[in-house]
Design a protein around this motif. Structure first.
Motif, short mmCIF file in Angstrom:
data_model
loop_
_atom_site.label_atom_id
_atom_site.label_comp_id
_atom_site.label_asym_id
_atom_site.label_seq_id
_atom_site.Cartn_x
_atom_site.Cartn_y
_atom_site.Cartn_z
N UNK A 19 0.81 -1.21 0.00
CA UNK A 19 0.00 0.00 0.00
C UNK A 19 0.85 1.27 0.00
N UNK A 20 2.00 1.23 0.65
CA UNK A 20 2.89 2.39 0.68
C UNK A 20 3.33 2.78 -0.72
N UNK A 21 3.63 1.77 -1.52
CA UNK A 21 4.13 2.03 -2.88
C UNK A 21 2.98 2.32 -3.84
N UNK A 22 1.86 1.64 -3.68
CA UNK A 22 0.75 1.75 -4.62
C UNK A 22 0.14 3.15 -4.67
N UNK A 23 0.41 3.94 -3.65
CA UNK A 23 -0.05 5.33 -3.66
C UNK A 23 0.50 6.07 -4.88
N UNK A 24 1.68 5.65 -5.34
CA UNK A 24 2.36 6.36 -6.42
C UNK A 24 2.11 5.77 -7.81
N UNK A 25 1.18 4.77 -7.88
CA UNK A 25 0.91 4.15 -9.19
C UNK A 25 -0.59 4.08 -9.49
N UNK A 26 -1.36 4.92 -8.83
CA UNK A 26 -2.80 4.89 -9.02
C UNK A 26 -3.24 5.69 -10.24
N UNK A 27 -2.84 6.94 -10.30
CA UNK A 27 -3.21 7.82 -11.41
C UNK A 27 -2.13 8.88 -11.56
N UNK A 28 -2.04 9.44 -12.76
CA UNK A 28 -1.02 10.46 -13.01
C UNK A 28 0.38 9.93 -12.75
N UNK A 29 0.63 8.69 -13.19
CA UNK A 29 1.89 8.02 -12.84
C UNK A 29 3.11 8.70 -13.44
N UNK A 30 2.94 9.50 -14.50
CA UNK A 30 4.09 10.16 -15.11
C UNK A 30 4.39 11.52 -14.50
N UNK A 31 3.51 11.98 -13.61
CA UNK A 31 3.70 13.29 -12.98
C UNK A 31 4.84 13.29 -11.98
#
Length: 331
Positions: A301-313
């Motif tokens: 869950x810690x990492x998945x925060x950064x791969x939900x949406x807007x991953x290229x931002x």
């Protein structure tokens, strides 16, 4: 720049390729093998049926012909003549004129599901006599070749990843090409991802992370930011860093047999390998970290925060980047 066109039979093309005089390794071209069986079959059927086929644009260097536009068409013809694939089962029959008892007759031939060696001899001979138009460039500059490539693909569905190459220096294009064609990349990306240029962007994104420091920050993977990196900074990357990244790919290829890494994390993992090589730490321990990451990915869950949406931002790229940097610090 000058151009000269000449019809080349498939027999001639196949012979020249066997002699090593035709190459599909030009940096402006996608790797061959991108077409589906149906696309390949349609090309062979088109040639046998008389449908027009687009010219092959190429350059000749050191007595070798390099295709710039048309690698898939040319390699498909060669591959079929070498019996490397069979035509799709839904390939239509063809109708040809042939000689019987001295008279010209029209005859139908079934080609569906057949390799070249299984075709009727009349069809084999007709196919070998079919030709592709080779349009060869001469007296050209590298910029003119790139501009030709851009114009040829201006109305085609090539995305920004594939067209980005026209703004790259020759040095940088060569460097990216050498990395994308590394065997380990075949374990990381699919044929579709190679076809749409994802493999090139993954290498460029890895280089962006490698060049990120207190003075420069390249942690946004949006198209405009990748373009800016390529045009303004890419040529400053040292050969030592490229060599270390190649070593990273070698080590991953040796230690990982099959790997399914989410595409959003590939640059971070390649960057981590580069740092392990650079800092002379244990690469097998990094592989253990990667394998654990993949095993627990769905519950991380810690990492998945950064791969939900807007991953290229920038915020999400930075989040993934920092997560992996913390991991490699502990090795």
């Amino acid at each position: 720049m000058k151009t000269a066109s000449k019809e080349r039979t498939l027999q001639w093309i196949s012979n020249q390729y066997n002699k090593g005089n035709i190459s599909f390794s030009h940096k402006l071209q996608r790797p061959i093998g991108q077409w589906s069986p149906k696309m390949k079959s349609l090309l062979i059927h088109s040639l046998l049926s008389g449908f027009p086929v687009n010219p092959i644009y190429c350059v000749e260097e050191n007595n070798t012909i390099y295709t710039l536009d048309g690698s898939q068409r040319t390699s498909t013809c060669i591959s079929y003549i070498k019996n490397e694939f069979a035509l799709s089962k839904d390939t239509p029959n063809i109708v040809m004129k042939t000689k019987e008892n001295g008279e010209s007759v029209t005859k139908g031939y079934e080609i569906a599901g057949k390799k070249f060696k299984k075709l009727d001899s009349d069809v084999q001979n007709t196919l070998l006599a079919c030709s592709l138009e080779f349009c060869t460039l001469s007296d050209y500059t590298d910029n003119e070749v790139k501009e030709m490539f851009r114009r040829q693909n201006n109305g085609k569905p090539l995305n920004s990843k594939l067209l980005r190459i026209v703004n790259e220096s020759d040095q940088f294009s060569d460097m990216v090409y050498s990395l994308t064609t590394h065997p380990f990349m075949n374990k990381l990306v699919t044929k579709t991802q190679r076809k749409n240029g994802t493999d090139r962007d993954l290498i460029i994104q890895t280089l962006m992370l490698m060049e990120t420091n207190q003075e420069h920050e390249f942690v946004s993977f949006r198209g405009k930011d990748i373009d800016a990196f390529v045009s303004d900074y890419a040529d400053t990357i040292s050969q030592d860093k490229i060599d270390m990244l190649k070593t990273t790919l070698d080590k991953f290829d040796e230690l990982l047999d099959e790997v399914k890494i989410p595409v959003t994390s590939i640059p971070m993992i390649l960057y981590s390998g580069y740092r392990i090589v650079k800092d002379k730490k244990s690469f097998p321990k990094l592989v253990e970290v990667v394998e654990e990451f993949l095993t627990k990915y769905d519950t991380n869950e810690e990492y998945k925060v950064f791969v939900q949406s807007g991953t290229s931002g920038q915020e999400n790229v930075r989040g993934r980047f920092d997560w992996w940097r913390n991991k490699i610090r502990s090795i």
